[in-house]
Design a protein around this motif. Structure first.
Motif, mmCIF file in Angstrom:
data_model
loop_
_atom_site.group_PDB
_atom_site.id
_atom_site.type_symbol
_atom_site.label_atom_id
_atom_site.label_comp_id
_atom_site.label_asym_id
_atom_site.label_seq_id
_atom_site.Cartn_x
_atom_site.Cartn_y
_atom_site.Cartn_z
ATOM 1 N N SER A 58 -23.243 -0.294 8.205
ATOM 2 C CA SER A 58 -22.232 -1.159 7.592
ATOM 3 C C SER A 58 -21.152 -1.534 8.603
ATOM 4 N N GLU A 59 -20.683 -0.549 9.380
ATOM 5 C CA GLU A 59 -19.682 -0.836 10.406
ATOM 6 C C GLU A 59 -20.223 -1.829 11.434
ATOM 7 N N GLU A 60 -21.482 -1.664 11.819
ATOM 8 C CA GLU A 60 -22.055 -2.574 12.809
ATOM 9 C C GLU A 60 -22.124 -4.000 12.279
ATOM 10 N N ILE A 61 -22.465 -4.164 11.020
ATOM 11 C CA ILE A 61 -22.517 -5.507 10.419
ATOM 12 C C ILE A 61 -21.127 -6.130 10.414
ATOM 13 N N ILE A 62 -20.128 -5.358 10.027
ATOM 14 C CA ILE A 62 -18.750 -5.862 10.044
ATOM 15 C C ILE A 62 -18.337 -6.210 11.471
ATOM 16 N N GLY A 63 -18.737 -5.377 12.423
ATOM 17 C CA GLY A 63 -18.401 -5.645 13.823
ATOM 18 C C GLY A 63 -18.983 -6.955 14.308
ATOM 19 N N ARG A 64 -20.220 -7.239 13.946
ATOM 20 C CA ARG A 64 -20.829 -8.511 14.363
ATOM 21 C C ARG A 64 -20.155 -9.691 13.666
ATOM 22 N N TRP A 65 -19.716 -9.483 12.438
ATOM 23 C CA TRP A 65 -18.971 -10.535 11.730
ATOM 24 C C TRP A 65 -17.622 -10.779 12.413
ATOM 25 N N LEU A 66 -16.945 -9.708 12.782
ATOM 26 C CA LEU A 66 -15.651 -9.845 13.458
ATOM 27 C C LEU A 66 -15.803 -10.472 14.834
ATOM 28 N N LEU B 53 0.854 -1.176 0.000
ATOM 29 C CA LEU B 53 0.000 0.000 0.000
ATOM 30 C C LEU B 53 0.895 1.232 0.000
ATOM 31 N N GLY B 54 1.019 1.843 -1.166
ATOM 32 C CA GLY B 54 1.907 2.989 -1.288
ATOM 33 C C GLY B 54 3.330 2.630 -0.900
ATOM 34 N N ARG B 55 3.968 3.498 -0.126
ATOM 35 C CA ARG B 55 5.363 3.295 0.263
ATOM 36 C C ARG B 55 5.497 2.501 1.554
ATOM 37 N N THR B 56 4.379 1.990 2.074
ATOM 38 C CA THR B 56 4.424 1.265 3.345
ATOM 39 C C THR B 56 4.862 -0.185 3.138
ATOM 40 N N GLY B 57 5.103 -0.854 4.256
ATOM 41 C CA GLY B 57 5.406 -2.288 4.208
ATOM 42 C C GLY B 57 4.166 -3.155 4.237
ATOM 43 N N LEU B 58 2.991 -2.521 4.313
ATOM 44 C CA LEU B 58 1.727 -3.254 4.402
ATOM 45 C C LEU B 58 1.313 -3.772 3.033
ATOM 46 N N GLN B 59 0.998 -5.067 2.956
ATOM 47 C CA GLN B 59 0.552 -5.655 1.702
ATOM 48 C C GLN B 59 -0.954 -5.901 1.741
ATOM 49 N N VAL B 60 -1.617 -5.485 0.671
ATOM 50 C CA VAL B 60 -3.073 -5.647 0.573
ATOM 51 C C VAL B 60 -3.416 -6.356 -0.725
ATOM 52 N N SER B 61 -4.562 -7.005 -0.732
ATOM 53 C CA SER B 61 -5.026 -7.729 -1.909
ATOM 54 C C SER B 61 -5.276 -6.763 -3.060
ATOM 55 N N ARG B 62 -5.082 -7.248 -4.307
ATOM 56 C CA ARG B 62 -5.246 -6.385 -5.475
ATOM 57 C C ARG B 62 -6.689 -5.991 -5.722
ATOM 58 N N LEU B 63 -7.629 -6.643 -5.079
ATOM 59 C CA LEU B 63 -9.015 -6.208 -5.075
ATOM 60 C C LEU B 63 -9.414 -5.927 -3.638
ATOM 61 N N GLY B 64 -10.111 -4.809 -3.442
ATOM 62 C CA GLY B 64 -10.616 -4.479 -2.117
ATOM 63 C C GLY B 64 -12.106 -4.733 -2.052
ATOM 64 N N LEU B 65 -12.572 -5.183 -0.905
ATOM 65 C CA LEU B 65 -13.999 -5.426 -0.717
ATOM 66 C C LEU B 65 -14.653 -4.162 -0.175
ATOM 67 N N GLY B 66 -15.553 -3.578 -0.964
ATOM 68 C CA GLY B 66 -16.316 -2.425 -0.534
ATOM 69 C C GLY B 66 -17.630 -2.862 0.090
ATOM 70 N N THR B 67 -18.021 -2.208 1.177
ATOM 71 C CA THR B 67 -19.186 -2.656 1.947
ATOM 72 C C THR B 67 -20.286 -1.594 2.020
ATOM 73 N N MET B 68 -20.279 -0.657 1.086
ATOM 74 C CA MET B 68 -21.278 0.404 1.130
ATOM 75 C C MET B 68 -22.704 -0.141 1.024
ATOM 76 N N ASN B 69 -22.860 -1.286 0.343
ATOM 77 C CA ASN B 69 -24.198 -1.866 0.171
ATOM 78 C C ASN B 69 -24.696 -2.600 1.408
ATOM 79 N N PHE B 70 -23.793 -2.936 2.328
ATOM 80 C CA PHE B 70 -24.186 -3.712 3.493
ATOM 81 C C PHE B 70 -25.170 -2.914 4.351
ATOM 82 N N GLY B 71 -26.333 -3.506 4.581
ATOM 83 C CA GLY B 71 -27.326 -2.856 5.404
ATOM 84 C C GLY B 71 -28.335 -2.054 4.626
ATOM 85 N N GLU B 72 -28.022 -1.743 3.369
ATOM 86 C CA GLU B 72 -28.964 -0.979 2.540
ATOM 87 C C GLU B 72 -29.492 -1.849 1.404
#
Length: 328
Positions: free
Chosen positions: A68-76, A6-25
């Motif tokens: 959406s955050e609440e749904i993710i929280g219950r999943w976590l 991710l940019g200049r960081t050492g953090l590696q992320v998947s080439r596709l990101g999961l967007g959750t804007m639809n969760f709950g709506e």
């Protein structure tokens, strides 16, 4: 799954990101859980949300907000998943009707972060993005608030969204003066139909070592094979019909090219973004598990120089970087 720093960081992320804007709506909680389970199974570790997602992007006291955050929280809360994902959320949008329930004051950043942590049922946010720029709040105040969250271990990295190139430069210069890492990502509107960021945003990101995370990678459906599905779902809405009529000749050429390639238009749109070295991970916002798994095909598509040139002909960009795009 492929991964990228991710940019200049050492953090590696998947080439596709999961967007959750639809969760709950548009997507109920049971289906949202299945989508996140599948994302984890196929190796998607970048999970993107925002405090305002899950309903109208403004306070709605009857429907609530932060859904959406609440749904993710219950999943976590089911356990065993938190350390397998890079959890991303955002701050800026109105989260109440009070004068300080929005934007990027230190007052709101602190409260918004605490509220997101509670809804997400976690002790940290891995990437905390400013949803929009706040030009009425000085960067010294914004960075002081963000630095405190990092020191407290509540936030790991800071990102931006919908920033102009000069906002990114200003933010980074002031962060550097404070010996702070500053921005590591920018989430921008970027797809074949919307290429304005090529003028100044992308050059700024590359100069400062900031990862680009495109939202709406399929042009709000225009790049998803819209002519074949013109009467279905959101494609039948008047606004979408107007966009289809406006770009019909381009869409026809684009879908004909995709048919020649033997690939779905939606996958070619993602593959085009993934071809750009400035891009870290386009955000896909599936409403079903099937939509998520179908998106994985884009990771395997290699576009030839000839195909890339043809895509530029169909969906021309601004002509390169500023000022060369318009002054030379």
């Amino acid at each position: 799954m492929h991964y990228k720093h991710l940019g200049r960081t050492g953090l590696q992320v998947s080439r596709l990101g999961l967007g959750t804007m639809n969760f709950g709506e548009l997507t109920d909680e049971t289906t949202s859980f299945k989508i996140m389970d599948e994302a984890l199974e196929v190796g998607i570790n970048y999970m993107d949300t925002a405090d305002v997602y899950g309903g109208p992007q403004s306070p709605d006291m009857e429907k609530g907000y932060g859904i959406s955050e609440e749904i993710i929280g219950r999943w976590l809360s089911q356990g065993g998943r938190r350390d397998q994902i890079v959890l991303v959320t955002k701050v800026y949008q109105p989260m109440g009707n009070g004068p300080n329930d929005r934007h990027l004051s230190a007052y709101h950043i602190r409260k918004a972060c605490e509220d997101s942590l509670r809804r997400l049922q976690t002790d940290r946010i891995d990437l905390y993005q400013m949803h929009h720029v706040d030009r009425r709040t000085p960067w010294e105040e914004i960075w002081q608030a963000m630095e405190l969250l990092v020191q407290q271990g509540k936030v790991i990295y800071i990102g931006s969204s919908n920033f102009a190139g000069w906002d990114i430069a200003t933010a980074q210069n002031i962060a550097a003066s404070r010996n702070f890492l500053g921005l590591v990502s920018e989430q921008s509107l970027y797809n074949l139909t919307a290429r304005t960021v090529e003028l100044e945003v992308i050059p700024a990101l590359q100069y400062y070592g900031i990862g680009l995370v495109p939202w709406s990678p399929r042009g709000k459906g225009l790049l998803g094979g819209v002519l074949q599905k013109v009467s279905e779902g959101r494609r039948a809405e008047p606004k979408m019909q107007q966009q289809i009529d406006r770009h019909r000749s381009q869409i026809e050429d684009y879908e004909a090219l995709c048919e020649k390639l033997g690939e779905r238009p939606a996958d070619v749109a993602l593959a085009w973004l993934l071809h750009n070295p400035a891009v870290t991970a386009p955000i896909v916002g599936p409403r079903t598990v099937e939509q998520l798994t179908e998106s994985l095909r884009a990771l395997e598509i290699s576009l030839s120089d000839e195909t890339l040139r043809r895509l530029d002909e169909i969906w021309p960009g601004p002509g390169g970087e500023a000022p060369k795009a318009y002054a030379w």
